[in-house]
Each structure stands twice: as C-alpha cells, then as structure tokens.
Design a protein around this motif. Structure first.
Motif, short mmCIF file in Angstrom:
data_model
loop_
_atom_site.label_atom_id
_atom_site.label_comp_id
_atom_site.label_asym_id
_atom_site.label_seq_id
_atom_site.Cartn_x
_atom_site.Cartn_y
_atom_site.Cartn_z
N THR A 129 9.26 4.06 8.76
CA THR A 129 10.54 3.97 8.04
C THR A 129 10.37 4.19 6.54
OG1 THR A 129 10.30 1.56 7.85
CG2 THR A 129 11.52 2.41 9.75
N LEU A 130 9.14 4.11 6.05
CA LEU A 130 8.90 4.27 4.61
C LEU A 130 8.24 5.60 4.26
CD1 LEU A 130 7.70 0.65 3.73
CD2 LEU A 130 9.90 1.68 3.18
N LYS A 131 7.94 6.44 5.25
CA LYS A 131 7.29 7.71 4.97
C LYS A 131 8.14 8.57 4.05
CE LYS A 131 3.48 7.52 7.46
NZ LYS A 131 2.26 7.06 6.87
N LYS A 132 9.45 8.57 4.25
CA LYS A 132 10.31 9.43 3.42
C LYS A 132 10.37 8.96 1.98
CE LYS A 132 14.52 6.97 4.87
NZ LYS A 132 15.82 7.12 5.57
N PHE A 133 9.86 7.76 1.70
CA PHE A 133 9.83 7.26 0.33
C PHE A 133 8.45 7.43 -0.31
CE2 PHE A 133 13.23 4.63 2.33
CZ PHE A 133 14.29 5.15 1.61
N VAL A 182 0.84 -1.20 0.00
CA VAL A 182 0.00 0.00 0.00
C VAL A 182 0.87 1.25 0.00
CG1 VAL A 182 -1.97 -1.11 1.11
CG2 VAL A 182 -0.22 -0.03 2.53
N SER A 183 0.35 2.32 -0.62
CA SER A 183 1.12 3.55 -0.73
C SER A 183 0.64 4.64 0.24
CB SER A 183 1.04 4.08 -2.16
OG SER A 183 -0.31 4.23 -2.56
N ARG A 184 -0.45 4.35 0.97
CA ARG A 184 -0.94 5.28 1.99
C ARG A 184 -1.37 4.47 3.20
NH1 ARG A 184 -4.07 10.26 -1.07
NH2 ARG A 184 -2.99 10.07 -3.07
N ALA A 185 -0.96 4.92 4.38
CA ALA A 185 -1.26 4.15 5.60
C ALA A 185 -0.89 4.95 6.83
CB ALA A 185 -0.51 2.82 5.60
#
Length: 442
Positions: free
Chosen positions: A344-348, A336-339
């Motif tokens: 750790t993946l927000k900056k990506f 998923v691309s929104r959550a």
C-alpha cells in the motif's frame, strides 16, 4: 430505471432504420491519453452524444486502440449508464482516457505486459515444481548452524522476540545455491546467508526466506551466456531483477498481506563476499589491523547506509512520489524506505531496490561478519557490538580447542541476543547471524 433507459436509447441509436438519425447527431470529440500534455496528441473521433458511455468505450477501443477503462470529462468519470449529453459534453470537447491500472502501484510482473517485458530483459524463468518443493523443505528444516567448508565459513543464527508480542524476524543459511538448482555452474555458486526483519506481520518475511535463495539460484543459472562466471555488474542487475520478481510474487500470491520485511544478505564464495542490503538491517566485518594483534580491530560497515525515510536521498524520492514523512515515518506508518511487501506504500516511494558492497576476504585478518536487525544495532554502537562478539568468539575457540570440539557459532549468536535483550534492554525482536572465518577454504 437503468434498464428502461437502455431500452429507450439503444433502439434509437442502434437500429438499422435510425442509423441516419444517429449519424446526423454525431459530434466531433477529442480523446486525450493520460500521458499526453497537449492537443497535438489528441485523437479525433465522431461520437453520438445520446449513446451510453458503456457502448462508446467499446467503440473507441475498437476504432482507436486506446485503453478506455475510464473516460473523464472536467475531472469527473463518465458513468457507463449515462450519455455524453447528460454530462454536458459539447462539440469539440476533450475527454481524457485512462487504462485500468492508471495511477496504481503494481510491482513489476503483475501485469502480463510488464511480465513479458521483464522476462525479455532479464531472462528470469519460473521456478520448476521440484525447486519450489526443495525450497519449502529447506525452509521447514530451518538451518541455524552450518560449517560451509567450500567457502571457509562457519555460520550460526539465533533470534528472540524480546518485548514484542510475536517474532517477525527470519534468518536463512543456504550452504550452496546449487543445492536449490543443480544446473547452476560451480563458478556461479554462492553460499547465501540472510536476515529478514519483518514489520506489521510475518507473512512476507517467511515468504522471502522460503523463495529468495531458489529464485537467485535459478536466475544465476539462466543468465546468458549460461557458461562461465558472472561479472559483478550482471550479478547486481540479476539480483535486483530477482528482488523485483519477489515483490511481484508477494503482491500476487500473498492475498491480503499488508506487512513487509527488510533484507540483509551475504553472498559468499571462497574468495569474496557481496553484501546486499534492503532496509535498515545492517552487516559489519570485524578485521584485525595487524594479523599478530588480536585486540586491535577495525569495524567495517558492509552497506552504504540504512534505508530510513528521513535520510535526504530517500526523503526526496518519497516526497516526489506524493508521500509525506511524518514523525520519522512514511505517511506516519513506515520507518524504512525500502522493503519487500508494504504494497500500500509502494506508490509513495517505498522501493524494493537493494544496494551492494563487495570485498575480498583476508583470512589472516578477517575474524567474522555480523548480520543483525535494527533491534540489535539500536541497543549499542557497532564498535561495542563487535568488541563483545570478538570476546565471545575467542572464548568459544578456546573452549573448542581445549575440548577437541567444533566451534559453536550458534551458541555465540544466542549469547549475543540474550545479552542485548537482558543487559542492553532492547525493546524489539532481536536476530543475529554470525559468519566466522576459517583459516582456509576447503
């Protein structure tokens, strides 16, 4: 060795008797903030090449106001226990300055300055202790069935872990946001129904289940002006601010939590529903084409799209943020691309920004709304799911009428989940929330 060097250098450059000597060896240096692109924004200073970087950083901050958590020259960080001369910094050289959190993801509200700015813009206030206590009690009660007469809905929720080792989904049924914050005006009140599909753990899903409803209630109650109904635009803007605040709280209050969850919500009153979607859980409305024909139905999606990382708009954002989409997952990890969470993946490019859809209820034609996780929808088509649910609801309505009993919507949810796991062979957690329309709101 470091302490000895400090003792040798500091008397040489810091004592009153040698001030003239230090001044004589000072050289002109240009300081460049990270947002600057050219020399016109550089700050000119005179620095002693033999003074320790630690002392220089402090002096630079005092004289220029620049945040010098790090100093860099030719791409290398200057160590605090070394000097400009040791790093071969020469006259008229350019040193880059970096603040403490430069290049790092910090959700809105983690930094004090960002928290202050956000509060000024959105007027989000901290939850009162009694509200937090009520939220925890409501979460512990874990309501899975309710007849919400004021907005004319029967709600049921059910979920099972299926083939997975643990259950990571959560559901919430909140008959009225005013139960959380009594000061909320009646014209701003909503019933809240939600499903949170956890991944990588269940801490974030449990946290969101507990605090999202009171956060929304508090934000709606305090939105200026505090009287009268909110416009659709304000509802969306304030709801988005609450989602960002929840992400901030996850980052600051759930130490060591690297999991995340999607969110699929319905905000309902007596006339309308607002669908709020974050991630790949989805909601569908079952509406009759003709009020007199119970067989011919419309299957209406209540979201624009799922937020999957391989979808064009989402993928472009991820790539611009420095991430990669590998095997249908962000950096090979998250689909998923929104959550919520997944810090750790927000900056990506993983956002916590929901999308909305609103519709007016038609009590003559609308039969029910289904909210479900991707484990449910992946097992069959939405049309098949709604057709099967419609038969279950019709049977349950017939049973209730025959026996003079109330309609058991939670039982319908349980039959749905078990059918998907046992007959459709779903491999994931399976959770469902069904909202059954009454003939009228009371």
């Amino acid at each position: 060795f470091v302490s000895q060097r400090r003792q040798l250098l500091q008397p040489f450059c810091g004592s009153a008797g040698t001030a003239g000597l230090c001044a004589s060896v000072a050289m002109k240096i240009y300081l460049r903030p990270p947002e600057s692109k050219s020399r016109k924004d550089d700050v000119e200073v005179d620095l002693n090449p033999d003074e320790l970087i630690e002392g220089l950083r402090q002096k630079i901050q005092e004289k220029t106001g620049l945040d010098c958590y790090k100093l860099k020259f030719n791409g290398k960080t200057l160590k605090d226990d070394e000097t400009l001369r040791q790093h071969k910094v020469e006259e008229n050289g350019t040193i880059m300055t970096e603040p403490e959190f430069h290049g790092q993801y910090l959700p809105m509200g983690v930094q004090p300055s960002m928290e202050k700015k956000r509060k000024a813009e959105e007027d989000i206030v901290e939850l009162a202790p009694e509200v937090k206590k009520a939220a925890a009690a409501a979460a512990a009660e874990n309501i899975t069935m309710a007849e919400v007469t004021w907005c004319g809905l029967r709600a049921g929720a059910y979920g099972e872990k299926g083939m997975r080792r643990q259950m990571e989904d959560e559901t919430v049924i909140c008959p009225s946001l005013r139960d959380m914050v009594p000061s909320l005006p009646e014209e701003r009140d909503f019933a809240l129904f939600g499903l949170f599909d956890g991944h990588g753990g269940k801490q974030v899903a449990e946290f969101v289940k507990t605090f999202l409803a009171p956060e929304l209630a508090s934000a709606y109650a305090n939105d200026e002006p505090k009287e009268g109904p909110m416009t659709d635009k304000r509802i969306m803007k304030v709801t988005e601010a609450v989602f960002q605040r929840m992400d901030s709280r996850i980052a600051s209050e759930l130490a060591g939590a690297y999991d995340g969850c999607t969110a699929n919500l319905i905000l309902a009153n007596s006339e309308q529903m607002i669908s709020v979607n974050l991630g790949d859980s989805m909601a569908y409305l079952c509406r009759l084409k003709d009020a007199d024909d119970q067989e011919d139905t419309l299957c209406i999606p209540l979201q624009q799209r799922q937020h999957k990382c391989w979808m064009m708009k989402e993928k472009e954002r991820i790539l611009r943020s420095g991430g990669a989409v590998e095997n249908g997952r962000i950096n090979g990890i998250l689909e998923v691309s929104r959550a919520f969470g997944d810090l750790t993946l927000k900056k990506f490019g993983v956002l916590c920004t929901p999308e909305y859809m609103k519709f007016q209820m038609d009590r003559e034609k609308d039969r029910f709304v289904i909210l479900a996780c991707d484990g449910f929808w992946n097992a069959w088509t939405a049309a098949e799911a709604l057709e099967f649910t419609l038969s279950l609801v019709a049977n349950e309505e017939g049973r209730a009428e025959l026996e003079g009993d109330s309609v058991d919507i939670r039982g319908v949810c349980k039959e749905l989940v078990q059918h998907v796991i046992e007959e459709r062979k779903a491999q994931d957690n399976v959770s469902v929330v069904v909202l059954h329309m009454m003939s009228q709101a009371g």
